[in-house]
Design a protein around this motif. Structure first.
Motif, PDB file in Angstrom:
ATOM      1  N   SER A   1     -48.706   2.724   9.785  1.00  0.00           N
ATOM      2  CA  SER A   1     -48.209   1.442   9.301  1.00  0.00           C
ATOM      3  C   SER A   1     -47.217   0.852  10.284  1.00  0.00           C
ATOM      4  O   SER A   1     -46.509   1.558  11.000  1.00  0.00           O
ATOM      5  N   VAL A   2     -47.190  -0.486  10.319  1.00  0.00           N
ATOM      6  CA  VAL A   2     -46.190  -1.228  11.086  1.00  0.00           C
ATOM      7  C   VAL A   2     -45.611  -2.269  10.135  1.00  0.00           C
ATOM      8  O   VAL A   2     -46.319  -2.812   9.276  1.00  0.00           O
ATOM      9  N   GLY A   3     -44.319  -2.531  10.276  1.00  0.00           N
ATOM     10  CA  GLY A   3     -43.700  -3.428   9.322  1.00  0.00           C
ATOM     11  C   GLY A   3     -42.538  -4.208   9.895  1.00  0.00           C
ATOM     12  O   GLY A   3     -42.029  -3.927  10.984  1.00  0.00           O
ATOM     13  N   GLY A   4     -42.116  -5.207   9.125  1.00  0.00           N
ATOM     14  CA  GLY A   4     -40.965  -6.014   9.484  1.00  0.00           C
ATOM     15  C   GLY A   4     -40.136  -6.298   8.243  1.00  0.00           C
ATOM     16  O   GLY A   4     -40.616  -6.203   7.111  1.00  0.00           O
ATOM     17  N   SER A   5     -38.865  -6.643   8.445  1.00  0.00           N
ATOM     18  CA  SER A   5     -37.964  -6.899   7.322  1.00  0.00           C
ATOM     19  C   SER A   5     -36.934  -7.945   7.701  1.00  0.00           C
ATOM     20  O   SER A   5     -36.640  -8.168   8.883  1.00  0.00           O
ATOM     21  N   TYR A   6     -36.356  -8.580   6.666  1.00  0.00           N
ATOM     22  CA  TYR A   6     -35.294  -9.559   6.864  1.00  0.00           C
ATOM     23  C   TYR A   6     -34.329  -9.442   5.689  1.00  0.00           C
ATOM     24  O   TYR A   6     -34.744  -9.259   4.543  1.00  0.00           O
ATOM     25  N   ALA A   7     -33.034  -9.523   5.972  1.00  0.00           N
ATOM     26  CA  ALA A   7     -32.023  -9.471   4.924  1.00  0.00           C
ATOM     27  C   ALA A   7     -30.889 -10.413   5.282  1.00  0.00           C
ATOM     28  O   ALA A   7     -30.517 -10.545   6.457  1.00  0.00           O
TER      29      ALA A   7
END
Length: 292
Positions: A233-239
């Motif tokens: 899996s590859v992923g991205g996030s923002y907070a």
């Protein structure tokens, strides 16, 4: 014979177990901020599932969620944080958590409860040690397969009090943002969603998570993962956090299951300080999971 049996059990766990009841994961993060680049954290979490978790369907990383597997966990986090002229401390956070999925005639129901305790050993002259507690409860439903809607309440002291499990799942930078947001108000309402689903006609899946925390100031977060296949899996996030935290953070991660029982991964988070805040922060992390 006993040694042979133990070796055989270990080999099976390392090479191809399709069901598991225990998961142990560890991680470490290197922290580089505006005025120092010598900080680091280490974390370990152990989870016991009350029934075997079938990992033969869907992304291996989300096997417990897809199985609606009730569980109990403990976690420990260690951090060295030395910022010239601002802080010099060693931080220990321990936590315990329980999650339950309960089937009903209408929809499955979800509930969780957790406790974290943070001890800050301050080494700077004239700075007292700190000791903070945090309690949280959460309730939700799964209105459709693999889709969770949940809301909760968190109570934290006005001392530093991190979420031990938030550090493991989201990294220390985002956990610090959340702590600084809630720390002034001591009480917060939380809400989150989570979904994992297959992409039709492929061997791939997609996952989404959103989370919100409402206190004197608020935090918002979004995370997505593309499961190229059940192993990778590859992923991205923002907070984004307001108040004392006053930062916007984005991140990227990659995780790979070498076998159904062993996984490794890496992560990166960039937390940009907004106007009136002190530090820009970058973290680079590595992690591993073992299931048996």
């Amino acid at each position: 014979m006993k040694k042979l049996g133990l070796a055989t059990a270990l080999l099976l766990a390392m090479t191809g177990a399709q069901a598991y009841q225990v998961e142990v994961q560890g991680q470490s993060e290197y922290i580089d901020n505006t005025v120092n680049d010598k900080n680091f954290t280490g974390a370990v979490q152990g989870t016991y599932y009350f029934k075997n978790v079938d990992s033969s369907k869907g992304p291996l990383a989300e096997a417990a969620f897809l199985n609606q597997a009730s569980n109990a966990s403990v976690a420990y986090n260690y951090g060295e944080y030395d910022v010239d002229g601002i802080a010099d401390q060693t931080v220990h956070t321990i936590g315990a958590k329980a999650e339950a999925y309960v089937p009903t005639k209408i929809v499955p129901v979800y509930a969780s409860a957790s406790y974290s305790n943070t001890i800050s050993d301050n080494k700077a002259a004239g700075v007292a040690d700190d000791h903070g507690d945090r309690y949280a409860v959460e309730f939700g439903i799964l209105p459709i397969d693999n889709f969770l809607l949940a809301a909760g309440y968190t109570s934290a002291t006005n001392q530093v009090s991190y979420d031990a499990f938030g550090i493991v799942s989201n990294g220390v930078a985002k956990a610090a943002q959340e702590q600084q947001t809630i720390g002034r108000d001591q009480d917060a309402i939380t809400a989150r969603t989570k979904y994992v689903g297959a992409i039709d006609g492929t061997n791939m899946s997609i996952g989404f998570e959103t989370n919100m925390l409402f206190a004197e100031s608020n935090t918002y977060g979004f995370k997505t993962d593309l499961y190229v296949n059940p192993q990778l899996s590859v992923g991205g996030s923002y907070a984004e956090a307001g108040g004392a935290a006053n930062r916007k953070a984005w991140g990227a991660n990659v995780n790979y299951f070498i076998t159904p029982a062993v996984a490794v991964g890496a992560s990166y988070v960039n937390a940009n300080a907004e106007k009136g805040s002190v530090l820009d922060t970058e973290t680079v992390g590595v992690n591993a999971k073992f299931r048996f």
